[in-house]
Enzyme design. Structure first.
Site, mmCIF file in Angstrom:
data_model
loop_
_atom_site.group_PDB
_atom_site.id
_atom_site.type_symbol
_atom_site.label_atom_id
_atom_site.label_comp_id
_atom_site.label_asym_id
_atom_site.label_seq_id
_atom_site.Cartn_x
_atom_site.Cartn_y
_atom_site.Cartn_z
ATOM 1 N N GLN A 192 42.911 54.937 48.636
ATOM 2 C CA GLN A 192 43.930 54.257 47.836
ATOM 3 C C GLN A 192 44.571 55.218 46.834
ATOM 4 O O GLN A 192 45.504 54.839 46.143
ATOM 5 C CB GLN A 192 43.309 53.071 47.095
ATOM 6 C CG GLN A 192 42.887 51.942 48.013
ATOM 7 C CD GLN A 192 42.170 50.821 47.291
ATOM 8 O OE1 GLN A 192 41.073 50.442 47.686
ATOM 9 N NE2 GLN A 192 42.750 50.270 46.237
ATOM 10 N N PHE A 223 41.125 46.963 49.179
ATOM 11 C CA PHE A 223 40.599 45.965 48.236
ATOM 12 C C PHE A 223 39.833 46.584 47.066
ATOM 13 O O PHE A 223 39.010 45.920 46.442
ATOM 14 C CB PHE A 223 39.701 44.941 48.953
ATOM 15 C CG PHE A 223 40.272 44.446 50.245
ATOM 16 C CD1 PHE A 223 41.458 43.735 50.266
ATOM 17 C CD2 PHE A 223 39.636 44.708 51.447
ATOM 18 C CE1 PHE A 223 42.003 43.286 51.457
ATOM 19 C CE2 PHE A 223 40.178 44.266 52.649
ATOM 20 C CZ PHE A 223 41.357 43.561 52.654
ATOM 21 N N GLU A 227 39.272 53.027 46.350
ATOM 22 C CA GLU A 227 39.910 53.592 45.158
ATOM 23 C C GLU A 227 39.173 54.869 44.760
ATOM 24 O O GLU A 227 39.718 55.953 44.842
ATOM 25 C CB GLU A 227 39.905 52.575 44.012
ATOM 26 C CG GLU A 227 40.570 53.132 42.756
ATOM 27 C CD GLU A 227 40.745 52.123 41.648
ATOM 28 O OE1 GLU A 227 40.592 50.913 41.895
ATOM 29 O OE2 GLU A 227 41.046 52.544 40.512
ATOM 30 N N ARG A 305 37.897 45.391 31.751
ATOM 31 C CA ARG A 305 38.648 44.230 32.221
ATOM 32 C C ARG A 305 37.835 42.941 32.057
ATOM 33 O O ARG A 305 38.390 41.880 31.769
ATOM 34 C CB ARG A 305 39.095 44.432 33.674
ATOM 35 C CG ARG A 305 40.068 43.383 34.179
ATOM 36 C CD ARG A 305 40.771 43.796 35.466
ATOM 37 N NE ARG A 305 41.886 44.709 35.238
ATOM 38 C CZ ARG A 305 43.119 44.331 34.872
ATOM 39 N NH1 ARG A 305 43.400 43.070 34.702
ATOM 40 N NH2 ARG A 305 44.057 45.224 34.672
ATOM 41 N N ARG A 337 39.110 44.119 44.142
ATOM 42 C CA ARG A 337 40.140 43.135 43.773
ATOM 43 C C ARG A 337 39.672 42.204 42.642
ATOM 44 O O ARG A 337 38.758 41.413 42.828
ATOM 45 C CB ARG A 337 40.461 42.312 45.004
ATOM 46 C CG ARG A 337 41.835 41.682 45.011
ATOM 47 C CD ARG A 337 42.060 41.075 46.359
ATOM 48 N NE ARG A 337 43.447 40.725 46.589
ATOM 49 C CZ ARG A 337 43.927 40.355 47.780
ATOM 50 N NH1 ARG A 337 43.141 40.274 48.812
ATOM 51 N NH2 ARG A 337 45.195 40.053 47.915
ATOM 52 N N PHE A 339 38.512 43.408 39.751
ATOM 53 C CA PHE A 339 38.078 44.506 38.905
ATOM 54 C C PHE A 339 37.386 44.046 37.616
ATOM 55 O O PHE A 339 37.804 44.388 36.523
ATOM 56 C CB PHE A 339 39.324 45.333 38.560
ATOM 57 C CG PHE A 339 39.088 46.782 38.238
ATOM 58 C CD1 PHE A 339 38.820 47.692 39.239
ATOM 59 C CD2 PHE A 339 39.147 47.241 36.923
ATOM 60 C CE1 PHE A 339 38.631 49.039 38.941
ATOM 61 C CE2 PHE A 339 38.951 48.579 36.614
ATOM 62 C CZ PHE A 339 38.699 49.492 37.624
ATOM 63 N N ALA A 504 44.731 47.862 40.624
ATOM 64 C CA ALA A 504 45.044 47.045 39.449
ATOM 65 C C ALA A 504 46.314 46.223 39.658
ATOM 66 O O ALA A 504 47.007 45.898 38.702
ATOM 67 C CB ALA A 504 45.159 47.914 38.195
ATOM 68 N N GLU A 707 45.732 40.937 42.665
ATOM 69 C CA GLU A 707 44.434 40.458 42.215
ATOM 70 C C GLU A 707 44.403 39.060 41.619
ATOM 71 O O GLU A 707 43.455 38.314 41.848
ATOM 72 C CB GLU A 707 43.868 41.429 41.169
ATOM 73 C CG GLU A 707 43.572 42.795 41.705
ATOM 74 C CD GLU A 707 43.316 43.789 40.589
ATOM 75 O OE1 GLU A 707 44.278 44.141 39.881
ATOM 76 O OE2 GLU A 707 42.159 44.181 40.418
#
Ligand SMILES: Cc1cc2nc3c(=O)[nH]c(=O)nc-3n(C[C@H](O)[C@H](O)[C@H](O)COP(=O)(O)OP(=O)(O)OC[C@H]3O[C@@H](n4cnc5c(N)ncnc54)[C@H](O)[C@@H]3O)c2cc1C
Ligand code: FES
Ligand code: FES
Lengths: 761, 532
Positions: A192, A223, A227, A305, A337, A339, A504, A707
């Site tokens: 990603q 998803f 990342e 988050r 997804r 996060f 994100a 997300e």
């Protein structure tokens, strides 16, 4: 409805993912041996049995790493291949190369690793007890929770567990690498983030970043799982290519992928909540124990988050939340997804559930009464604008005919001893931007060719979220040309450097905005050129659907003519666009600031039917009302909501990540880890978007979509809990997600059980 | 019959193939590596995702007649071996693409691809070829084109991106578009190939009379398939069905394979070499017949064909309701009855069903040409994964008595995911009532997932003999069942859950078979909660 052109090739079976690329004749396949133990120490590595297999076999260990044997991006706690201790069951220990995949896997199996086992820590609370954290703990607070609890009419407290979640992107992790010209590498990675991979490879091989070319074509799903965690595989492939001088492909089989890679973080949380006699929440406290797994990875950003979303979509004047990121001997949990937001959401919704029980207050009414509204300030000090929480919630009430539905469910339950229905509604308020502020930027390179066709490259990686489609629309709109003229290219470090991962939910926001900057620049140059041609002021001219307009009148000039003429007049038809999201700031010391460009709102109702005898559950329907701003592509957005909801529902009710007491992965294939299938999801899924309004903070007034809708799946948990309560005739409390059939039957039977004989073990 | 395996002959999309690759080669590897047909994806290599689905056409007998017809079904290529394709027609996504192209369809999309495209049902796209195959099979199969049937058609295909809503919408479009498909299989194939859903080679295959005998690899086979691939006229053939008598010859061969839905999962990358006996290619092993009220199921009958058989449905009324609990359509199309039994999984569903039906198992051994040994299925299982089958022996038949008019049958299972999931616990019951229907004469209850082997529950069954049909009787049976098992815990369920689940499944047998007991059983549950 009409499809997205990129999907044509998918459906025709022509899209080439990593393992579908044509293989050069001298390709070497790579395979890894994974650790068999949750924690251990390598005493020696003997490759002889693997080497005896075939003269072409090559065994690569930590000693072969020419640069730094380290890929941890935030904290240096992730050796590419461990030299001493390994930290979880399934960690890659050695790499083997061979001319066939079969041989490479066999070789990897045959490398003899003598090791010593060490005692693992699996439970985050145990890790916390030993001060084993990947980062120091973090607390956000507002008001005076202590005083509010003392003064409260009602209080409730409890413990909330939420499980990990496997990404199960259908294309497993993989990478292809070539050493080129002796001193540089070329890598195709299912990642990603091309820059993350580029940086890590440069570090491992001791090369400048400019010597590492990384490209990401279409991914078979990400998803969040690709990342940070596509990196090790890309680095291993690059290392293999570097030491062997041959092209190398490393493509994981499903079991290796499921064992070796991180998943959504499991959390264990204690909460306390207080309300006044009118049902207004006055205070909330939570202590989150995040199971971070074996390394830091993205855990701090994910915890960040969680903390930002601790209050969900509710106004809570007094609050204290603390996040502990606990190091354990499990795979390094990572982005997925949502996060960290879903974990935070589940806790606050559990807390509202608890306090509504304590008060004997209707849970739907309690939730509604405490929703955020215009001008409310979050616990991190951000005033909220264009708040649509109540609007969305009320729309769900209206669409579902909530009062009548509730009465209907009650009547049904009263007359069906062996079946119960349950429903729940939860609201959504999701902050958009990377919580790590420097990441809120995008880059794009746009070429307009002399024939009028347009090539757009950005940092956004296409993984099925159809960001390319949105970016194409943005480019078409910004240039004033028909959509068919735009082609969005794969993501490559050659075209856009210093990218941030496509994550994100910001992929379109930031990269689309960067593409728009570049397109507008080219458009302005073209209009300036047109103005000289027509002896008109550039301010009067505009482009629309490939035609040049003067005022509102059509000139005879087409886009193509204009471009050709500009090219001949040596006008630069290429531009680089850069975007950094404005207005973001955050002070980590005071935990105050404005970390999000905007918030996304919404609400969802989920209804389930429960077989009280056997604990079977069927999700009957869901109604979702969602805020997509001014959608760039409503079809894409609708399908994103559907997909995210499915994953949220899977997390809430089905997907159970299990490890043995020794840290052994127990749900490491598709037969033991179940994700939603077509039967699991409700046939009745009604999705409505809130009316469009201008949200100036984002590109073309759109809002991020990836997300936020995952949160709606949590409504499934509470709907099922209501059905179980209807069966039991009490308000039993259990917040232990996922609520799988085994737990359901346990709750239905309780300790008494129908036949009352033996306790559940 | 010669076991000459110099060449496996089949039709791949429009081309006739004669390959000398080891017949046990996984089909997915042959397609992707040898043929470069990478449209078929590997998502799991264990039959659980459907990304690798392909269409397989074969000539099959029509039950109860002497005739045969062409039939296309979707299969997961990751569990298949190339040898089993002998004389069959394999269609991959590339073949469908060719169909669209040669029919001149816009953007090279078959109508199935088109519907998925129009509804934006492909996001990352990795699952898409598999969905195209499964939905094409749905159109080919002649099942009603209802939303429920569409969902069933793709139940073996996982999609992590879309949440399936768009796929449901696409299926609805197809159902409208093809609402009047002919019922006759060959006419349907004609219509669908004219519409570009499947390649024209399918029609040629369906209208050619092909021999079904396996492992011939003769020049004649080759020329028939070549004539199909080139579209020239085909010779008409009569075939020689294999009888069970020829089994002996094959017993010398080491690897016995039914659908491979267990074996290929256990051996995802098999070591090339051993000869393979594909039971599904042996007609003698794939028949269902009845004699004097005794129903015989050939070892190689697939789960799909078992539940679809009119004879089975007549013999055990209502049994078709339990088909959907078993795996997915992709797996049911392949998995065989004998494979389910020989694998000896404690949670095997078909085994549990056959145990409750008091089946007899027939085993043939290498020494003679007669039918061999028979024994009650319950004594076939000796201990965990240990069975009464010696090397060189195969299972040939399962048989049971058809239900009498006073008898009922029910089966239920519990698993984490309602569909396409291995049971935590399963249970079947065959129950005989006295003429008035008020009293139980006898019963046979089976259970899976509660012991090292699938088993009968003699004590629980005994509580029912001579008992009145009542709530108390049901509770007593459930309790007795729970007392006679010693389950262990694993990833599919703790020991405590399994015990509780079995009790509940037994109660559910009564609630389902005798709805009048539902209220009383419900009240018993509520009383229990009340007493807490
Ligand atoms: C995705 C998936 C889902 C599944 N879901 C279920 C489910 O819901 N319920 C369930 O019960 N099972 C399930 N299974 C397991 C499996 O499908 C069944 O056990 C199936 O019936 C096995 O049959 P097969 O013909 O494919 O066996 P194979 O794999 O071909 O064979 C299994 C074993 O039996 C031997 N064998 C086969 N035929 C004979 C014979 N005639 N004589 C002697 N030995 C023989 C083989 O040598 C092998 O050792 C599932 C499997 C998969 C992959
Ligand atoms: S690869 Fe998943 S079913 Fe075959
Ligand atoms: S579109 Fe990605 S898995 Fe189906």
């Amino acid at each position: 409805m009409k499809g997205v052109p990129e999907a044509l090739r998918n459906l025709r079976g022509e899209t080439a993912y990593i393992d579908d690329l044509p293989e050069p004749r001298d390709l070497l396949h790579a395979a890894v041996q994974l650790s068999e133990g949750a924690r251990g120490k390598i005493l020696s590595i003997d490759p002889s049995r693997a080497l005896a297999l075939d003269p072409a076999v090559r065994v690569v260990t930590a000693h072969d790493v020419p640069g730094e044997n380290q890929i941890g991006s935030a904290v240096p706690d992730e050796p590419l291949l461990p030299e001493g201790e390994w930290e979880y069951w399934g960690q890659p220990l050695v790499l083997c190369l061979a001319p066939t995949r079969q041989l490479a896997r066999e070789a990897a199996r045959l490398v003899t690793i003598v090791s010593e086992t060490l005692r693992p820590v699996l439970d985050p609370r145990e890790a916390a007890g030993q001060d084993a954290f990947v980062m120091p703990s973090r607390t956000q607070s507002m008001g005076n929770p202590g005083a509010a609890f003392a003064a409260a009419a009602f209080t409730a407290e409890g413990r909330v567990e939420s499980g990990g979640q496997e990404h199960l992107y259908l294309e497993t992790q993989g990478a292809y690498a070539e050493r080129r010209d002796g001193d540089r590498v070329f890598v195709i990675s299912s990642t990603q983030g091309t820059t993350i991979v580029q940086r890590a490879i440069a570090r491992v091989l001791g090369l400048p970043q400019s010597g590492v070319e990384v490209e990401a074509r279409r991914l078979g799903g990400g998803f969040g799982g690709k990342e940070d965690q596509a990196t090790p595989w890309a680095c291993l492939a690059a290392l293999g290519a570097w030491v062997s001088g041959k092209p190398v492909k490393l493509y994981l089989d499903r079991a290796t992928d499921m064992r070796a890679t991180g998943k959504r973080h499991p959390y264990s949380t204690d909460f306390r909540i207080a309300a006044d006699k009118d049902g207004r929440i006055t205070a909330f406290e939570a202590d989150y124990y995040q199971n971070s797994g074996s390394s830091c990875d993205l855990s701090p950003a994910i915890m960040s988050r969680t903390l930002f979303h601790a209050a969900g979509a509710y106004r809570i004047p007094n609050l204290r939340v603390t996040g502990r990121m606990c190091r354990t001997n499990l795979p390094s949990f990572t982005a997925f997804r949502g996060f960290g937001a879903p974990q935070g959401y589940f806790v606050i919704e559990a807390a509202l559930d608890a306090i509504s029980n304590r008060m004997g207050f209707d849970p739907v009414e309690l939730r509604r009464r405490n929703l955020l509204s215009e001008g409310d300030v979050t616990h991190y000090g951000m005033p909220l604008k264009e708040v649509r929480a109540i609007e969305a919630f009320d729309r769900v009430l209206e669409k579902t005919g909530w009062k009548a539905l509730r009465a209907d469910i009650e009547a049904f339950n009263a007359s069906h001893p062996l079946e119960k229905r349950g429903a729940a509604i939860i609201p959504n308020c999701f902050g958009v931007s990377f919580t790590k502020l420097p990441m809120n930027r995008g880059g794009a390179l746009v070429h307009v060719h002399a024939d009028g066709s347009v090539l757009v490259s950005t940092g956004a990686v296409e993984m099925g979220q159809q960001v390319s489609r949105k970016i194409a629309r943005i480019a078409a709109k910004s240039l004033g040309v028909p959509l068919e003229l735009i082609r969005v290219e794969r993501t490559s470090s050659l075209t856009v450097a210093n990218t941030v991962p496509t994550a994100a939910s910001t992929g379109c926001d930031i990269n689309g905005a960067a593409a728009r900057v570049a397109c507008l620049e080219i458009r302005d140059r073209l209009l300036a050129h047109a103005a000289t041609l027509r002896a008109s002021g550039p301010g009067l001219l505009s482009l629309e659907e490939g035609r040049l307009l003067e005022g509102s009148a059509d000139t005879s000039m087409t886009w193509k003519q204009l471009v050709t003429s500009a090219d001949e007049s040596r006008v630069d038809l290429s531009a680089h666009g850069y975007w950094s999201t404005p207005g973001l700031f955050y002070d980590m010391k005071t935990e105050r600031g404005s970390p999000f460009a905007y918030h996304v709102y919404g609400a969802a109702l989920v209804e389930v039917r429960l077989d009280c005898l056997c604990g079977r559950v069927k999700v009957e329907r869901a109604t979702i009302v969602h805020d997509a701003g001014t959608s760039i592509d409503p079809v894409v957005d609708l399908c994103q909501v559907e997909g995210a909801f499915a994953q949220g529902l899977g997390w809430a009710l089905l997907e159970e990540l299990r490890f043995g007491a020794d840290g052994r992965p127990m749900s490491d294939n598709l037969s033991t880890y179940k994700v939603p299938d077509v039967h699991f999801l409700p046939a009745r899924l009604d999705i409505e978007f809130l009316s469009e309004t201008g949200s100036p903070a984002s590109v073309l007034n759109s809002k991020a979509i990836g997300e936020p809708p995952l949160i709606y799946g949590i409504a499934g948990y509470f709907a099922l809990l209501e059905a179980i309560r209807a069966a039991r005739g009490d308000r039993i409390e259990s917040w232990d997600l996922p609520l799988v059939p085994e737990k359901v039957l346990g709750l239905l039977a309780g300790t008494g059980r129908v036949l009352g004989q033996k306790d559940l073990q | 019959m010669k076991a000459a395996q110099s060449c496996t002959v089949f039709l791949l999309n429009g081309d006739s193939i004669c390959t000398t690759a080891w017949p046990g080669t996984p089909l997915i590897d042959f397609l992707r590596e040898e043929k470069g047909l990478t449209g078929t994806k590997e998502g799991c290599r264990e039959g659980d995702c459907g990304a690798c689905a392909v269409l397989v056409g074969e000539q099959v007998d029509i039950e109860g007649t002497l005739g045969s017809t062409a039939r296309y079904r979707a299969h997961p290529s990751c569990l298949m071996r190339i040898g089993e394709l002998e004389n069959q027609h394999l269609i991959t996504i590339e073949g469908l693409r060719q169909a669209a192209e040669s029919s001149g369809l816009e953007e090279g999309l078959t109508p199935v691809m088109r519907a998925l495209f129009d509804e934006n049902a492909s996001q990352c796209g990795f699952c898409s070829p598999g969905f195209v195959i499964s939905l094409s099979a749905w159109l080919l199969e002649g099942s009603p084109l209802t939303p429920e049937a569409a969902v069933r058609a793709v139940e073996g295909n996982l999609c992590r991106c879309t949440g399936y809503s768009a796929i449901r919408r696409a299926a609805a479009i197809l159902a409208r578009e093809f609402s009047d498909l002919p019922a006759d299989p060959v006419d349907r194939i004609r219509t669908l190939s004219a519409a570009g859903v499947i390649p024209i080679s399918a029609l040629r295959f369906a209208t050619a009379a092909l021999p079904r005998a396996p492992f011939t690899g003769t020049d004649t086979d080759k020329s028939v398939l070549q004539s199909i691939s080139t579209g020239t006229d085909t010779k008409k053939w009569t075939f020689q069905p294999l009888s069970t008598g020829t089994v002996t010859e094959k017993l010398l061969q080491p690897l016995v394979l039914g659908g491979g839905t267990d074996l290929s999962v256990r051996q995802p990358h098999p070591e090339p070499g051993p000869a393979v006996f594909f039971t599904r290619l042996d007609r003698g092993l794939a028949t269902i017949s009845e004699k004097d009220g005794s129903v015989s199921i050939g070892a190689a009958v697939t789960i799909r064909d078992f539940f679809g058989s009119p004879l089975v449905r007549r013999s055990v009324p209502g049994i078709e309701a339990f088909e959907e609990g078993f795996a997915s359509i992709l797996i049911r199309n392949r998995a065989t009855i004998a494979g389910n039994i020989v694998n000896a999984s404690p949670v095997a569903d078909m085994t549990s069903i056959l145990l409750a039906l008091d089946s007899t198992i027939l085993v043939a051994d290498a020494s003679g040409t007669d039918t061999g040994r028979s024994m009650p299925l319950s004594s076939f299982f000796r201990g965990y994964k240990s069975i009464a089958l010696e090397a060189g022996q195969i299972v040939t038949t399962l048989s049971f008595e058809a239900l009498g008019s006073h008898e009922r049958f029910h089966f239920a299972k519990l698993s984490k995911r309602e569909r396409l999931d291995i049971a935590a616990v399963n249970s079947g019951i065959r129950i005989a009532l006295e003429a008035g229907g008020r009293m139980v004469l006898s019963a046979s209850i089976s259970a899976g997932g509660v012991a090292a082997v699938p088993r009968l529950l003699p004590k629980a069954s005994a509580t029912l003999a001579g008992a009145p049909l009542s709530v108390e009787t049901a509770l007593a049976a459930a309790y007795a069942a729970s007392a006679e098992i010693e389950p262990i815990g694993d990833v599919r369920g703790s020991a405590g859950y399994r015990r509780l689940a079995l009790e509940r499944l037994i109660l559910s047998h009564f609630v389902s078979l005798f709805p009048e007991l539902g209220e009383g059983i419900g009240a018993a549950l509520e009383a229990q909660v009340g007493s807490r």
